[in-house]
Design a protein around this motif. Sequence first.
Motif, short mmCIF file in Angstrom:
data_model
loop_
_atom_site.label_atom_id
_atom_site.label_comp_id
_atom_site.label_asym_id
_atom_site.label_seq_id
_atom_site.Cartn_x
_atom_site.Cartn_y
_atom_site.Cartn_z
N SER A 62 117.38 6.89 -64.10
CA SER A 62 117.41 7.86 -62.99
C SER A 62 118.71 7.58 -62.15
CB SER A 62 116.33 7.69 -61.70
OG SER A 62 115.29 8.19 -62.39
N PRO A 63 119.88 8.08 -62.75
CA PRO A 63 121.36 7.84 -62.19
C PRO A 63 121.56 8.23 -60.96
CG PRO A 63 121.32 9.65 -63.91
CD PRO A 63 119.74 9.09 -64.08
N PRO A 64 122.50 7.71 -60.27
CA PRO A 64 122.79 8.24 -58.89
C PRO A 64 123.42 9.58 -58.99
CG PRO A 64 124.20 6.34 -59.67
CD PRO A 64 123.21 6.54 -60.71
N ALA A 65 123.36 10.34 -58.02
CA ALA A 65 124.19 11.70 -57.81
C ALA A 65 124.16 11.87 -56.40
CB ALA A 65 122.99 12.81 -58.19
N THR A 66 125.29 12.73 -56.09
CA THR A 66 125.60 13.06 -54.72
C THR A 66 125.81 14.56 -54.62
OG1 THR A 66 126.73 11.05 -54.51
CG2 THR A 66 127.56 12.82 -53.02
N ALA A 67 125.38 15.01 -53.47
CA ALA A 67 125.53 16.51 -53.08
C ALA A 67 126.10 16.49 -51.89
CB ALA A 67 124.56 17.41 -53.05
N SER A 68 127.22 17.17 -51.52
CA SER A 68 127.96 17.34 -50.47
C SER A 68 128.38 18.71 -50.15
CB SER A 68 129.03 16.19 -50.42
OG SER A 68 130.06 16.59 -51.51
N GLY A 69 128.66 19.10 -48.87
CA GLY A 69 129.44 20.26 -48.49
C GLY A 69 129.48 20.36 -46.92
N GLY A 109 113.54 11.04 -54.00
CA GLY A 109 114.68 10.73 -55.13
C GLY A 109 113.94 9.60 -55.90
N ALA A 110 114.85 8.70 -56.65
CA ALA A 110 114.49 7.60 -57.27
C ALA A 110 115.23 6.32 -56.71
CB ALA A 110 114.72 7.73 -58.83
N ASN A 111 115.04 5.15 -57.13
CA ASN A 111 115.50 3.89 -56.74
C ASN A 111 115.67 3.73 -55.32
OD1 ASN A 111 116.01 3.75 -59.74
ND2 ASN A 111 117.72 5.04 -59.45
N GLY A 128 118.89 9.19 -56.29
CA GLY A 128 118.82 8.82 -57.60
C GLY A 128 118.01 10.14 -58.33
N SER A 129 118.70 10.38 -59.34
CA SER A 129 118.14 11.86 -60.07
C SER A 129 117.34 11.59 -61.29
CB SER A 129 119.45 12.59 -60.26
OG SER A 129 118.88 13.91 -61.05
N PRO A 130 115.99 11.49 -60.93
CA PRO A 130 115.07 11.22 -62.20
C PRO A 130 115.03 12.68 -63.00
CG PRO A 130 113.76 11.50 -60.17
CD PRO A 130 115.10 11.40 -59.58
N VAL A 184 130.29 -17.18 -59.71
CA VAL A 184 130.03 -16.46 -58.56
C VAL A 184 130.44 -14.74 -58.94
CG1 VAL A 184 130.74 -15.79 -56.25
CG2 VAL A 184 130.20 -18.03 -56.65
N THR A 185 131.62 -14.62 -59.57
CA THR A 185 132.06 -13.29 -60.08
C THR A 185 131.25 -12.82 -61.27
OG1 THR A 185 134.34 -13.84 -59.54
CG2 THR A 185 133.87 -11.98 -61.18
N THR A 186 130.52 -13.69 -62.20
CA THR A 186 129.69 -13.26 -63.05
C THR A 186 128.29 -12.88 -62.49
OG1 THR A 186 130.65 -14.65 -64.77
CG2 THR A 186 128.59 -13.88 -65.27
N LEU A 187 127.62 -13.71 -61.66
CA LEU A 187 126.60 -13.49 -60.80
C LEU A 187 126.81 -11.95 -60.07
CD1 LEU A 187 125.23 -16.91 -59.95
CD2 LEU A 187 124.49 -15.45 -61.83
N SER A 188 127.64 -11.76 -59.37
CA SER A 188 127.79 -10.54 -58.70
C SER A 188 127.95 -9.38 -59.27
CB SER A 188 128.81 -10.42 -57.54
OG SER A 188 130.22 -10.78 -58.25
N THR A 189 128.64 -9.41 -60.62
CA THR A 189 128.78 -8.23 -61.50
C THR A 189 127.37 -8.09 -62.18
OG1 THR A 189 130.94 -8.96 -62.43
CG2 THR A 189 129.91 -7.57 -63.72
N PHE A 190 126.62 -8.84 -62.54
CA PHE A 190 125.03 -8.80 -62.99
C PHE A 190 124.42 -8.20 -61.93
CE2 PHE A 190 126.36 -11.71 -66.65
CZ PHE A 190 126.45 -10.78 -67.68
N ALA A 191 124.35 -8.58 -60.75
CA ALA A 191 123.50 -8.22 -59.74
C ALA A 191 123.68 -6.67 -59.46
CB ALA A 191 123.76 -9.17 -58.42
N GLN A 192 125.09 -6.35 -59.45
CA GLN A 192 125.13 -4.88 -59.10
C GLN A 192 124.68 -4.16 -60.36
OE1 GLN A 192 129.11 -4.52 -57.68
NE2 GLN A 192 129.00 -5.76 -56.25
N GLY A 193 124.99 -4.37 -61.32
CA GLY A 193 124.62 -3.61 -62.55
C GLY A 193 125.43 -2.30 -62.76
N ASP A 194 125.22 -1.62 -63.74
CA ASP A 194 125.90 -0.17 -63.83
C ASP A 194 124.68 0.79 -63.65
OD1 ASP A 194 127.36 2.00 -64.58
OD2 ASP A 194 126.99 1.60 -66.64
N LYS A 195 124.93 1.06 -62.42
CA LYS A 195 123.82 2.28 -61.80
C LYS A 195 123.99 3.70 -62.53
CE LYS A 195 123.76 0.48 -57.05
NZ LYS A 195 123.98 1.01 -55.56
#
Length: 178
Positions: free
Chosen positions: A34-41, A76-78, A53-55, A18-29
């Motif tokens: 198009s990696p994840p990004a955040t803007a805030s203010g 965005g992407a993803n 997602g930032s393509p 279960v631990t292995t499957l959940s790790t693979f399912a989440q993956g390294d975003k």
Amino acid sequence: MNVRQTKRVVLTVLALIVTTLSTFAQGDKASRPSPPATASGTIGGATITITYGSPSVKGRQIWGGLVPYDKAWRAGANEATIFETDKAIKVAGKELPAGKYSLFAVPGEKEWQFIFNSQTGQWGIKRGGDSNRDPANDVLTVNAKPDKSSMNEKLLYEVTKKGFVLKWENLEVPVAIK
């Protein structure tokens, strides 16, 4: 091996699976193309956060090409882009209650629409390439005018004191918030 030891081994193996499957399912975003990004203010006391997602351009024609004109886009992407505000705000003069929304855009050559949709957590597009937006969940639609800008290789959102700005390729699209 007695029954107690066998149960312990089986439970340990199941926990590892279960631990292995959940790790693979989440993956390294962060390793996505198009990696994840955040803007805030903060605008007028409200904390605004945009998660997307930032393509990259990668030599492609973006507006009217990769992102067609006059068709809803996930902004965005993803996964669909998320716009969150902790207080009620006015976007382009229209009320938007505090909350979390999927943000979609309909790019046009002379005018854009930004759509705040109450459904969140969905992948940004369907199999056929259309956005994964259910218009029945649209909360607010506002118009914005695109401006030419210097080249931005990666899609970027900025939250400023006046609102937010989408910047990508040779365009920027500001949206006023109070």
